[in-house]
Enzyme design. Structure first.
Site, PDB file in Angstrom:
ATOM      1  N   SER A  17       0.895  -1.155  -0.858  1.00  0.00           N
ATOM      2  CA  SER A  17      -0.162  -0.277   0.550  1.00  0.00           C
ATOM      3  C   SER A  17       0.901   1.315   0.137  1.00  0.00           C
ATOM      4  CB  SER A  17      -0.829  -0.486   1.487  1.00  0.00           C
ATOM      5  OG  SER A  17      -1.914   1.102   0.850  1.00  0.00           O
ATOM      6  N   ASP A  38      -9.017  -4.221  -6.015  1.00  0.00           N
ATOM      7  CA  ASP A  38      -8.586  -3.581  -4.523  1.00  0.00           C
ATOM      8  C   ASP A  38      -9.563  -2.098  -4.871  1.00  0.00           C
ATOM      9  OD1 ASP A  38      -7.847  -1.279  -3.509  1.00  0.00           O
ATOM     10  OD2 ASP A  38      -5.269  -2.630  -3.432  1.00  0.00           O
ATOM     11  N   HIS A  55      -7.773  -4.886  -1.144  1.00  0.00           N
ATOM     12  CA  HIS A  55      -6.108  -4.602  -0.747  1.00  0.00           C
ATOM     13  C   HIS A  55      -5.502  -5.395   0.239  1.00  0.00           C
ATOM     14  CE1 HIS A  55      -3.744  -0.956  -0.722  1.00  0.00           C
ATOM     15  NE2 HIS A  55      -4.190  -0.516   0.747  1.00  0.00           N
TER      16      HIS A  55
END
Length: 334
Positions: free
Chosen positions: A185, A274, A309
């Site tokens: 991330s 995501d 994610h």
């Protein structure tokens, strides 16, 4: 938005033209030159963790403007030989946490440095580094100083990430020729930035990267619930006159622009559902990776069609471990 049925073939060729400032390289050269004028290491102290198989040190290094940045340095106990080393960057809203929270890399036999995120602790993990340069902008880290690239939070955080590599190479027990950067991330976005700014890395590990194809990402992600792209969108929903300034600032931190300049082998992972960091933005970085160099470095992508994610989680970590072992074995040691 939901990526329930993405056109994977299109994603594999998605390579948008990213607006690159004419002074991008000069901007980052000058920023890093100011930071590297100081010695990297400030303080290194043994940290008791009650983990008998590992040794840990509380490290302080000089980041942006010489600000003290904290990190945990951990390695297998009783090994004095220089080891390949993973520098890891944490996700958005996280600090470095406690020293026993992230043990995969030292347990696998690597030295490991986990960098604290200045000013971001408190949402998901504690931290010990402040950001004393917070400038005008919105209330969230993604919007601090967003009206000018010189004031932007990510100018400081990316500089810290580069300095973490300088610091780890000054630590005992590190093979400076086999330093790897890794992150998920926000951490993935930082790893890409470092890959574009540091030429002699051994490898790069990136998953679900933030800060890629940023202009499109801000438009794609719903501001509610927010998250970093949503926070930028929410800021612009109130400060409508600031769009041009915000777009200019974001162009200096786009992971795709850094990725084009990268030279190290790279391993990517992306979940196709995501909604925090849309998959096309990560594919943009992957498809551009190393293309600004005379030869494109080795790279591979792992796709998780039914994940968001979190991408491949433990399965992806196993793939990272196996891939990295082969890459590090090929790299010449000090």
């Amino acid at each position: 938005m939901t990526y329930s049925n993405p056109d994977l073939d299109r994603l594999r060729t998605y390579a948008p033209r990213i607006a690159e400032p004419a002074d991008f390289d000069e901007f980052w050269h000058d920023t890093l030159a100011a930071a590297t004028a100081r010695p990297a290491l400030v303080d290194v102290r043994p940290e008791r963790t009650d983990l008998r198989l590992l040794d840990t040190w509380d490290v302080t290094f000089a980041g942006f403007a010489g600000d003290p940045v904290r990190a945990w340095y951990t390695r297998p106990a009783g090994q004095d030989a220089p080891l390949p080393t993973v520098v890891e960057y944490a996700g958005y809203g996280r600090g470095r946490g406690l020293p026993h929270e992230r043990l995969t890399w030292p347990v696998a036999g690597y030295a490991h440095l986990l960098m604290d995120n200045r000013g971001q602790s408190g949402q998901y993990a504690v931290g010990d580094t402040v950001d004393p340069h917070r400038a005008a902008g919105g209330p969230w880290p993604a919007t601090w100083g967003i009206l000018d690239p010189r004031d932007y939070h990510y100018r400081r955080l990316i500089t810290d990430a580069v300095r973490a590599v300088d610091a780890v190479r000054a630590l005992p027990g590190v093979d400076p020729t086999r330093v790897v950067v890794a992150g998920n991330s926000q951490g993935g976005g930082l790893a890409l930035a470092v890959a574009g700014l540091v030429d002699d890395l051994a490898a790069v590990l990136v998953s679900a990267p933030f800060l890629c194809d940023v202009q499109n990402a801000v438009a794609l992600v719903d501001p509610f619930p927010h998250g970093p792209y949503g926070e930028i969108g929410r800021y612009l929903a109130v400060h409508r006159e600031a769009e041009a300034a915000v777009r200019r600032t974001l162009s200096y931190v786009d992971g795709v622009t850094f990725a084009r300049r990268a030279t190290a082998p790279a391993h990517f992972g992306i979940g196709l559902r995501d909604t925090a960091c849309p998959p096309r933005t990560g594919f943009a970085a992957y498809n551009h990776y190393g293309t600004g160099r005379s030869s494109v470095p080795e790279r591979e992508m792992h796709v998780y069609p039914f994940n968001g994610h979190e991408h491949g989680e433990a399965l992806h970590v196993r793939r990272q471990l196996r891939w990295l072992a082969t890459v590090v074995e090929r790299a010449p040691s000090a």
